[in-house]
Scaffold this active site. Structure first.
Site, PDB file in Angstrom:
ATOM      1  N   ASP A  31       0.855  -1.194   0.000  1.00 22.79           N
ATOM      2  CA  ASP A  31       0.000   0.000   0.000  1.00 22.79           C
ATOM      3  C   ASP A  31       0.890   1.243   0.000  1.00 22.79           C
ATOM      4  OD1 ASP A  31      -3.217   0.499   0.943  1.00 22.79           O
ATOM      5  OD2 ASP A  31      -1.821   2.192   1.115  1.00 22.79           O
ATOM      6  N   ILE A  32       0.500   2.236  -0.782  1.00 17.49           N
ATOM      7  CA  ILE A  32       1.284   3.468  -0.906  1.00 17.49           C
ATOM      8  C   ILE A  32       1.267   4.274   0.397  1.00 17.49           C
ATOM      9  CG2 ILE A  32      -0.528   5.042  -1.743  1.00 17.49           C
ATOM     10  CD1 ILE A  32       1.449   5.824  -3.996  1.00 17.49           C
ATOM     11  N   ASN A  88     -13.084  -3.402   2.185  1.00 19.43           N
ATOM     12  CA  ASN A  88     -14.076  -2.344   2.359  1.00 19.43           C
ATOM     13  C   ASN A  88     -15.045  -2.321   1.184  1.00 19.43           C
ATOM     14  OD1 ASN A  88     -12.807  -1.392   4.742  1.00 19.43           O
ATOM     15  ND2 ASN A  88     -11.326  -0.254   3.525  1.00 19.43           N
ATOM     16  N   GLU A  96     -12.235   3.405  -1.273  1.00 22.12           N
ATOM     17  CA  GLU A  96     -11.777   4.556  -2.071  1.00 22.12           C
ATOM     18  C   GLU A  96     -11.427   4.164  -3.498  1.00 22.12           C
ATOM     19  OE1 GLU A  96      -8.576   6.239   0.161  1.00 22.12           O
ATOM     20  OE2 GLU A  96      -9.923   7.167   1.631  1.00 22.12           O
ATOM     21  N   VAL A  97     -10.964   2.942  -3.668  1.00 21.68           N
ATOM     22  CA  VAL A  97     -10.585   2.471  -5.008  1.00 21.68           C
ATOM     23  C   VAL A  97     -11.560   1.353  -5.402  1.00 21.68           C
ATOM     24  CG1 VAL A  97      -8.778   1.460  -6.435  1.00 21.68           C
ATOM     25  CG2 VAL A  97      -8.157   3.052  -4.594  1.00 21.68           C
ATOM     26  N   HIS A 101     -10.182  -5.177  -3.253  1.00 21.80           N
ATOM     27  CA  HIS A 101      -8.838  -5.466  -2.748  1.00 21.80           C
ATOM     28  C   HIS A 101      -8.929  -5.901  -1.300  1.00 21.80           C
ATOM     29  CE1 HIS A 101      -9.813  -1.178  -2.580  1.00 21.80           C
ATOM     30  NE2 HIS A 101      -9.232  -1.168  -1.388  1.00 21.80           N
ATOM     31  N   MET A 102      -8.116  -6.879  -0.975  1.00 14.87           N
ATOM     32  CA  MET A 102      -7.993  -7.344   0.396  1.00 14.87           C
ATOM     33  C   MET A 102      -6.778  -6.637   1.004  1.00 14.87           C
ATOM     34  SD  MET A 102      -7.297 -11.290   1.428  1.00 14.87           S
ATOM     35  CE  MET A 102      -8.948 -11.935   1.295  1.00 14.87           C
ATOM     36  N   HIS A 103      -7.002  -5.923   2.126  1.00 16.63           N
ATOM     37  CA  HIS A 103      -5.867  -5.334   2.855  1.00 16.63           C
ATOM     38  C   HIS A 103      -5.290  -6.420   3.760  1.00 16.63           C
ATOM     39  CE1 HIS A 103      -6.915  -0.926   2.254  1.00 16.63           C
ATOM     40  NE2 HIS A 103      -8.082  -1.465   2.003  1.00 16.63           N
TER      41      HIS A 103
END
Ligand code: 5GP
Length: 116
Positions: A31-32, A88, A96-97, A101-103
């Protein structure tokens, strides 16, 4: 037709990302803006905007996200202490994106699940 996000460009290697794993169905990259010592996003290469758009066709690739998450947690040395997997969805979920995606978060005690 769903609109592509920056994550499609990362998958295709068109913009830089710190990719830690990639195969024909899944890509994982750091993650950035990390929220923990380890913060990696694991995404299907196929564009699925939100969890609401998931269909039975996606079961195999979504299961693969977990297999890859477990492998990366081992590689990162956080498997034994533990970690958190988060996905999310939409506004209330804080998405947000719009490419699911799985964090994968870990590397320290993460505290309670939700904060205000
Ligand atoms: P969400 O809030 O949608 O669940 O999470 C989106 C995540 O993507 C955020 O943690 C954010 O820091 C990360 N992110 C957004 N843009 C980029 C990018 O261009 N590169 C990388 N590596 N991560 C990004």
């Amino acid at each position: 037709m769903a609109e592509e996000t920056i994550f499609s460009k990362i998958i295709r290697g068109e913009i830089p990302a710190n990719i830690v794993f990639q195969d024909e169905t899944v890509t994982a990259f750091r993650d950035i803006s990390p929220q923990a010592p380890t913060h990696i996003l694991i995404i299907p290469n196929k564009l699925i905007p939100t969890v609401n758009d998931v269909t039975a066709e996606d079961e195999q690739v979504l299961g693969h996200l977990f297999v890859v998450a477990a492998k990366i947690a081992q590689q990162e040395g956080i498997a034994e202490d533990g970690y958190r997997l988060v996905m999310n969805c939409n506004k209330h979920g804080g998405q947000e994106v719009f490419h699911i995606h799985m964090h994968l978060l870990g590397g320290k005690p993460l505290g309670p699940l939700l904060s205000q």
